[in-house]
Design an enzyme around this catalytic site. Structure first.
Site, PDB file in Angstrom:
ATOM      1  N   GLU A  36       0.875  -1.169   0.000  1.00 53.54           N
ATOM      2  CA  GLU A  36       0.000   0.000   0.000  1.00 53.54           C
ATOM      3  C   GLU A  36       0.914   1.222   0.000  1.00 53.54           C
ATOM      4  O   GLU A  36       1.808   1.323   0.844  1.00 53.54           O
ATOM      5  CB  GLU A  36      -0.885   0.000   1.256  1.00 53.54           C
ATOM      6  N   ARG A 261       5.446 -12.629   9.806  1.00 53.72           N
ATOM      7  CA  ARG A 261       6.109 -11.380   9.466  1.00 53.72           C
ATOM      8  C   ARG A 261       7.431 -11.259  10.229  1.00 53.72           C
ATOM      9  O   ARG A 261       7.639 -11.894  11.251  1.00 53.72           O
ATOM     10  CB  ARG A 261       5.206 -10.183   9.724  1.00 53.72           C
ATOM     11  N   LYS A 271       4.683   0.941   8.719  1.00 51.91           N
ATOM     12  CA  LYS A 271       4.804   2.222   8.024  1.00 51.91           C
ATOM     13  C   LYS A 271       4.149   3.335   8.833  1.00 51.91           C
ATOM     14  O   LYS A 271       4.670   4.437   8.915  1.00 51.91           O
ATOM     15  CB  LYS A 271       4.127   2.142   6.658  1.00 51.91           C
TER      16      LYS A 271
END
Ligand code: ATP
Ligand code: MG
Length: 562
Positions: A36, A261, A271
């Site tokens: 994204e 992750r 982010k």
């Protein structure tokens, strides 16, 4: 056909191998990396990039780059551009397959119409709070929306009006009609579309309804004919919805596969949170050399090879865990061990006068660049009567295991001679040591004779008159705690000493002409990078990438590795 026997196994490849045997996707392997564009990529994304592009390469398949740009207010072209630069820097190539979820908005709208026509989606007038309230909890089933049984015709009409901008933000949503009693909350009539009167960085004002991630993602995968949709573990609970949508629409159906992750000690991996550091001025920008962003690592001096090697070593697993940041540091040391020329830089200079060396003499000494790699060749290092050594390398009253310079002691100056400290000169007012008076032994020139006498300490040094002034930045962890997120206030955890700038270092003359972006080992100090953003020929600025102390490899040797 790919030779499956020659590949290191991991659970993702095992799944793909099964598909290759059963022919589910024929021979095809087609993955995608779907960021994204709401911030700069971090080292966690590097793991995902390496997995997606790496698997495609291993199976002679393809990997797309797709921007998941369904959230107009948080996204920006700056992020799109930085993401492309980072993927390229890592050495991966999406060729002509650059896509945007926003390219599919028209098709996604068409699929929504199809769902409505099949009685599988409805327009709901509940507010966001009411929807949450109706959803129930893990222990209590949800309640059906009073709008759930609207007719197909009414739903089609309202959805068209949503698109036409008739309603305000939040007035209505489109929801899937699945099961309000499902044990999986994601299946309790999830929202597919929301109204948002906001300009999108690519589609402008064309749309005022935007698809939700959980709706856009599976359909984008399907439209691109992805075979394996590899994502992180938090999407495991979303997989039933992924499968439901594709099955209901009867379209190409990729296999979603989840992996753990990456979490790294002393680092955060989000982010959104990294943006807080940038906006709060805790760092100088997304590419601050302390940031775990790919652009930060690059500016610090990390190589793409080291980052990829790290991603390879951590592997892919199904269980979440923390990786020690020392392992990342180990990878860059390994990469630069043979590649980096080794030179001398004095970070905190102490003046040394060699009394028995002639006043005006200068000797050019041959010095190899890397004792482990002769291919890097040699350079000449000037030696003269006045040199600088490291302040820490002298002690007036040395403790037992100090083998460096002290009054009456001898050490070797690297590539040069053995010197002996005869006298200490102090500032009369402050008592600070300002100079050492030494003598040298002319019969001990390095390399001149194989059996010159040995001394215990070898120091790096730079000739005073020939040395070049340089600025050096030393970095420490960005956060004080191993897990910075264990506290609610992340910023309270930021290490106030994560950077020290030393402005009056003296480095070898050869470094005055160093290229921007060059990497060196400064003997005994670590690996350094001529930061291209700051570096001026003649006034060099170096970032320390990493020190020489390898705590990770020590841990492995002592069996204490995590
Ligand atoms: P962030 O919270 O940092 O924004 P995200 O998952 O929302 O992370 P995306 O831009 O959606 O960021 O991520 C693109 C891809 O990178 C996704 O497939 C995601 O699963 C993967 N990814 C993100 N963070 C990590 C991580 N720490 N380790 C491995 N993969 C990650
Ligand atoms: Mg995200």
């Amino acid at each position: 056909m790919t030779d499956l026997n020659n590949m290191p196994a991991n659970f993702i490849k095992n799944i793909i191998n099964e598909h290759q045997k059963s022919g589910r996707f024929g021979d095809r392997v087609h993955t995608r990396f779907p960021p994204e564009p709401n911030g700069y990529l971090h080292i966690g994304h590097a793991k995902s990039i390496c997995i997606n592009f790496g698997i495609a390469a291993d199976y002679a398949g393809l990997c797309n780059l797709r921007f998941d740009d369904t959230n107009p207010v948080k996204e920006d072209v700056e992020y799109v551009e930085s993401i492309m630069a980072d993927v390229r820097w890592l050495g991966f190539d999406w060729q002509e397959r650059l896509f945007y979820a926003s390219d599919y908005f028209e098709e996604l709208y068409g699929y929504a119409i199809r769902l409505i026509e099949r009685g599988k989606a409805y327009v709901c007038d509940l507010s966001a709070d009411e929807i949450r309230d109706y959803r129930g909890t893990l222990t209590a089933p949800g309640r059906e929306s009073p709008y759930r049984d609207r007719s197909v015709a009414e739903n089609l009409d309202l959805f068209r009006q949503m698109r036409d901008g008739v309603f305000q933000d939040g007035a209505r949503v489109l929801r899937a009609k699945i099961d309000m009693a499902s044990p999986n909350l994601n299946m309790r009539d999830p929202v597919l579309y929301r109204i948002q009167h906001a300009a999108h960085h690519r589609t402008g004002d064309k749309w005022c309804i935007y698809p939700m991630y959980d709706y856009a993602h599976p359909l984008s995968d399907s439209l691109e004919r992805i075979t394996h949709s590899i994502c992180t573990l938090e999407f495991e609970d979303h997989r039933p919805l992924y499968d439901w949508l594709l099955d209901e629409l009867g379209v190409h159906h990729p296999q979603q596969i989840e992996f753990a992750r990456l979490n790294l000690s002393y680092t955060i991996m989000s982010k959104r949170k990294l943006r807080l550091l940038v906006e709060g001025g805790y760092v100088s920008g997304w590419d601050d050399p302390r940031m775990p962003t790919i652009s930060g690592l690059r500016r610090r001096g990390y190589t793409a090879e080291a980052v990829k090697d790290f991603c390879e070593r951590i592997g892919v697993a199904k269980a979440n865990s923390f990786v020690d940041i020392a392992m990342l540091e180990h990878c860059i040391r390994e990469d630069l061990f043979l590649k980096a020329p080794r030179v001398m830089a004095v970070l905190r200079p102490l003046r040394v006068v060699i009394e028995n060396y002639p006043e005006d003499a200068v000797e050019m000494l041959d010095a190899e660049y890397n004792g482990e790699n002769q291919a890097l060749g040699t350079r000449q290092v000037p030696f003269a009567r006045v040199v600088y050594i490291e302040r820490d390398d002298f002690m007036e009253e040395p403790p037992k295991k100090f083998f460096r310079l002290a009054p009456g002691r001898e050490v070797r100056l690297k590539h040069a001679y053995i010197i002996k400290c005869e006298r200490v000169v102090k500032d009369e007012a402050t008592g600070e040591i300002i100079e050492l008076r030494c003598t040298y032994d002319p019969d001990t020139k390095s390399g001149a004779s194989p059996d010159v006498r040995k001394v215990k300490g070898t120091l790096h040094w730079v000739a005073a008159e020939h040395g070049v002034k340089a600025e050096v930045r030393l970095y420490d962890h960005l956060f004080l705690k191993e897990n910075p997120e264990e506290d609610d206030d992340l910023t309270a955890n930021v290490n106030p000493h994560s950077v020290s700038v030393i402005t009056d270092c003296i480095v070898e003359p050869v470094l005055a002409g160093a290229a921007k972006g060059a990497r060196y080992q400064f003997l005994r100090h670590g690996y350094f990078y001529a930061d291209p953003a700051e570096y001026q020929p003649g006034a060099p600025v170096f970032n320390r990438i990493v020190s020489l102390k390898d705590s990770w490899s020590k841990m492995q040797k002592s069996g204490g590795g995590k």
